[in-house]
Design a protein around this motif. Structure first.
Motif, PDB file in Angstrom:
ATOM      1  N   ARG A   1       0.853  -1.201   0.000  1.00  0.00           N
ATOM      2  CA  ARG A   1       0.000   0.000   0.000  1.00  0.00           C
ATOM      3  C   ARG A   1       0.879   1.239   0.000  1.00  0.00           C
ATOM      4  N   LEU A   2       0.415   2.293  -0.654  1.00  0.00           N
ATOM      5  CA  LEU A   2       1.170   3.539  -0.695  1.00  0.00           C
ATOM      6  C   LEU A   2       0.872   4.434   0.509  1.00  0.00           C
TER       7      LEU A   2
ATOM      8  N   THR B   1      -1.203   1.132  -7.476  1.00  0.00           N
ATOM      9  CA  THR B   1      -0.434   0.116  -6.768  1.00  0.00           C
ATOM     10  C   THR B   1       0.992   0.631  -6.572  1.00  0.00           C
ATOM     11  N   PRO B   2       1.783  -0.009  -5.718  1.00  0.00           N
ATOM     12  CA  PRO B   2       3.193   0.371  -5.615  1.00  0.00           C
ATOM     13  C   PRO B   2       3.908   0.100  -6.946  1.00  0.00           C
TER      14      PRO B   2
ATOM     15  N   PRO C   1      -3.067   1.012 -12.224  1.00  0.00           N
ATOM     16  CA  PRO C   1      -4.285   1.586 -11.631  1.00  0.00           C
ATOM     17  C   PRO C   1      -5.099   0.508 -10.918  1.00  0.00           C
ATOM     18  N   LYS C   2      -5.805   0.931  -9.875  1.00  0.00           N
ATOM     19  CA  LYS C   2      -6.725   0.052  -9.147  1.00  0.00           C
ATOM     20  C   LYS C   2      -7.825   0.911  -8.555  1.00  0.00           C
ATOM     21  N   LEU C   3      -8.844   0.299  -8.018  1.00  0.00           N
ATOM     22  CA  LEU C   3      -9.936   1.045  -7.412  1.00  0.00           C
ATOM     23  C   LEU C   3      -9.475   1.663  -6.093  1.00  0.00           C
ATOM     24  N   PRO C   4      -9.846   2.924  -5.811  1.00  0.00           N
ATOM     25  CA  PRO C   4      -9.476   3.519  -4.524  1.00  0.00           C
ATOM     26  C   PRO C   4     -10.273   2.863  -3.395  1.00  0.00           C
ATOM     27  N   ALA C   5      -9.740   2.939  -2.206  1.00  0.00           N
ATOM     28  CA  ALA C   5     -10.398   2.342  -1.038  1.00  0.00           C
ATOM     29  C   ALA C   5     -10.430   3.361   0.093  1.00  0.00           C
ATOM     30  N   ALA C   6     -11.554   3.407   0.791  1.00  0.00           N
ATOM     31  CA  ALA C   6     -11.716   4.260   1.971  1.00  0.00           C
ATOM     32  C   ALA C   6     -12.596   3.514   2.955  1.00  0.00           C
TER      33      ALA C   6
END
Length: 170
Positions: free
Chosen positions: A73-74, A132-133, A144-149
């Motif tokens: 994770r960044l 992604t890293p 690219p990937k889906l953002p998460a919160a």
């Protein structure tokens, strides 16, 4: 009054106040006792009234649990950390006289609900970027990937207790 007498009196009062403050600091107490004065009402009514007192809590914030770095994770796991708060539930003490049926003496009924510890943990948040890293298989570029919160739910823990009793005397 002479200035030397006033200076000596002021020094004695300051020393007494400093000594009293050193023995009972207000910041070290977890609860503050609150008596309810009913002596004037007892005198005015000519009867014994209940004795009532309480305890009010002083909330003390703790150190937040810092962010946790997770591989892959960044952004750290807990971007907004949870804040712990420790306090106490308010306490109550009550003693009320109960007249005896066959005599002039009083018995009493008492309720004691002491202040009990409460531990709370505020809400927190986790976030993740839509990348992604860096990936060596992709020439070091992130994918690219889906953002998460997400929200970390708050927590509350307490163990209150109380005691009710009857006894002789007041």
């Amino acid at each position: 009054m002479k200035s030397t007498t006033r200076g000596t009196l002021a020094a004695v009062l300051l020393a007494a106040a400093a000594g009293a403050a050193a023995t009972t600091p207000a910041a070290a107490a977890e609860t503050v006792p609150v008596p309810v004065p009913l002596g004037g009402a007892e005198t005015a009514l000519g009867m014994e009234l209940p004795e009532v007192g309480g305890e009010l809590p002083l909330p003390m914030p703790g150190a937040p649990d810092g962010p946790r770095y997770v591989e892959g994770r960044l952004v750290p796991d807990r971007a907004i950390p949870q804040l712990p708060v420790g306090a106490a539930l308010p306490g109550l003490g009550l003693r009320t006289p109960l007249p005896r049926v066959l005599g002039d003496e009083f018995d009493h009924a008492g309720l004691d609900a002491p202040a009990s510890d409460v531990r709370a943990l505020g809400p927190g948040a986790t976030l993740d970027l839509p990348l992604t890293p860096p990936d060596p298989a992709n020439f070091g570029l992130p994918a690219p990937k889906l953002p998460a919160a997400g929200l970390v739910t708050p927590a509350l823990q307490a163990v209150p207790g109380a005691g009710l009793g009857l006894a002789e005397g007041l």
